[in-house]
Design a protein around this motif. Structure first.
Motif, mmCIF file in Angstrom:
data_model
loop_
_atom_site.group_PDB
_atom_site.id
_atom_site.type_symbol
_atom_site.label_atom_id
_atom_site.label_comp_id
_atom_site.label_asym_id
_atom_site.label_seq_id
_atom_site.Cartn_x
_atom_site.Cartn_y
_atom_site.Cartn_z
ATOM 1 N N VAL A 130 0.852 -1.194 0.000
ATOM 2 C CA VAL A 130 0.000 0.000 0.000
ATOM 3 C C VAL A 130 0.880 1.233 0.000
ATOM 4 O O VAL A 130 1.856 1.307 0.764
ATOM 5 C CB VAL A 130 -0.936 0.020 1.233
ATOM 6 N N TYR A 131 0.554 2.203 -0.860
ATOM 7 C CA TYR A 131 1.234 3.502 -0.866
ATOM 8 C C TYR A 131 0.243 4.574 -0.427
ATOM 9 O O TYR A 131 -0.920 4.580 -0.860
ATOM 10 C CB TYR A 131 1.738 3.864 -2.269
ATOM 11 N N GLY A 132 0.718 5.502 0.407
ATOM 12 C CA GLY A 132 -0.072 6.667 0.754
ATOM 13 C C GLY A 132 0.206 7.770 -0.251
ATOM 14 O O GLY A 132 1.325 8.272 -0.331
ATOM 15 N N ASP A 168 1.597 8.449 -7.085
ATOM 16 C CA ASP A 168 2.654 9.023 -6.247
ATOM 17 C C ASP A 168 3.710 7.968 -5.921
ATOM 18 O O ASP A 168 3.719 7.392 -4.837
ATOM 19 C CB ASP A 168 2.041 9.591 -4.960
ATOM 20 N N MET A 169 4.619 7.751 -6.857
ATOM 21 C CA MET A 169 5.672 6.753 -6.652
ATOM 22 C C MET A 169 6.646 7.167 -5.555
ATOM 23 O O MET A 169 7.176 6.337 -4.822
ATOM 24 C CB MET A 169 6.424 6.522 -7.974
ATOM 25 N N GLU A 170 6.888 8.464 -5.414
ATOM 26 C CA GLU A 170 7.922 8.955 -4.504
ATOM 27 C C GLU A 170 7.458 9.120 -3.055
ATOM 28 O O GLU A 170 8.220 9.590 -2.217
ATOM 29 C CB GLU A 170 8.452 10.302 -5.012
ATOM 30 N N THR A 171 6.243 8.737 -2.749
ATOM 31 C CA THR A 171 5.749 8.905 -1.388
ATOM 32 C C THR A 171 6.618 8.171 -0.363
ATOM 33 O O THR A 171 7.162 7.095 -0.648
ATOM 34 C CB THR A 171 4.296 8.392 -1.273
ATOM 35 N N CYS A 172 6.720 8.743 0.821
ATOM 36 C CA CYS A 172 7.403 8.051 1.925
ATOM 37 C C CYS A 172 6.570 6.869 2.416
ATOM 38 O O CYS A 172 7.120 5.809 2.720
ATOM 39 C CB CYS A 172 7.627 9.010 3.086
ATOM 40 N N TYR A 173 5.245 7.059 2.504
ATOM 41 C CA TYR A 173 4.394 6.045 3.125
ATOM 42 C C TYR A 173 4.231 4.841 2.209
ATOM 43 O O TYR A 173 3.308 4.756 1.404
ATOM 44 C CB TYR A 173 3.042 6.634 3.501
#
Length: 245
Positions: A130-132, A168-173
């Motif tokens: 999962v990505y935030g 949003d590939m670059e997300t931290c979450y």
């Protein structure tokens, strides 16, 4: 900031999924302990792994004080020299023991109170990863224009190369089952971790599930570390791992 403690997660399976929160940390003297407090206040982490990546600004002294507080679920690992965010996360993977890994930056850009939203698709078996996303309508502090262009360009490149529809590939979450990284070799030392990890997840055939999150981006004068020079490195990383492992 006062925060309410979230209810414990429930899962349809008999075994509750455990959670390791992984915090790479470099020169975050003023924020690392408040961030740790916020993570603990949510009440979901079974263990918290902080990897100090060779800090030189007084962060080490803060971390030693945290160790002296005898927080049994908090483990701190020290790199003798700065090696980069990717290297710190690889170290964290080696020390984490839970079913789910969640990456948390050591600043105030991302809000731990959103953990329940991030964890739900994993607990319900919808996806292993999962990505935030900062671009799915959640509240956010305005980014610099060129930062947004770089983020969207890199995400578009990811989608073209790996046949995905991320926002949003670059997300931290990034939150995932531990088996996703078991056997995965991460070469990235710095911020190219984000594209390398994403490329290798997508090449496993895993469809990444995205949920909207809030975002409170900080300025470079406040300690933001990623630079424009990291963008071409990320682009090359995406291209390279499309064809090699």
């Amino acid at each position: 900031m006062q925060m309410k403690t979230a209810e414990k997660r429930s899962t349809p399976s008999a075994k509750r999924l455990t959670l390791s929160v992984l915090i790479p940390c470099y020169n975050e003297r003023d924020t690392i302990e408040p961030v740790l407090d916020r993570v603990e206040a949510v009440g979901l982490a079974d263990e918290i792994i902080i990897v100090d990546d060779g800090s030189t600004d007084g962060t080490l002294e803060v971390l030693r004080q945290i160790e002296a507080q005898n927080r049994p679920h908090v483990k701190i690992v020290y790199h003798p020299q700065n090696a980069g965010k990717g290297a710190a996360l690889v170290t964290a993977f080696k020390h984490a023991t839970s079913d789910i890994f969640l990456i948390q930056d050591a600043d105030f850009e991302y809000d731990p109170r959103e953990y329940p939203v991030l964890l739900r698709p994993l607990e319900e078996g919808i996806s292993k990863v999962v990505y935030g996303s900062r671009f799915l309508g959640g509240p956010r502090k305005a980014m610099n224009f060129w930062n947004m262009v770089a983020n969207k360009s890199l995400t578009l490149t990811t989608n073209i190369l790996y046949n995905s529809i991320l926002s949003d590939m670059e997300t931290c979450y990034k939150v995932f089952r531990r088996e996703v990284v078991e056997g995965m070799v991460i070469h990235a030392k710095r911020f190219e971790f984000e594209p390398e990890f994403t490329a290798k997840v997508l090449k496993q055939g895993i469809r990444i599930y995205e949920v909207p999150i809030s975002y409170n981006g900080r300025e470079w004068t406040e300690g933001k570390k990623i630079k424009w020079t990291d963008a071409p490195i990320a682009l090359w990383t995406l291209i390279k791992y499309r064809f090699v492992n």
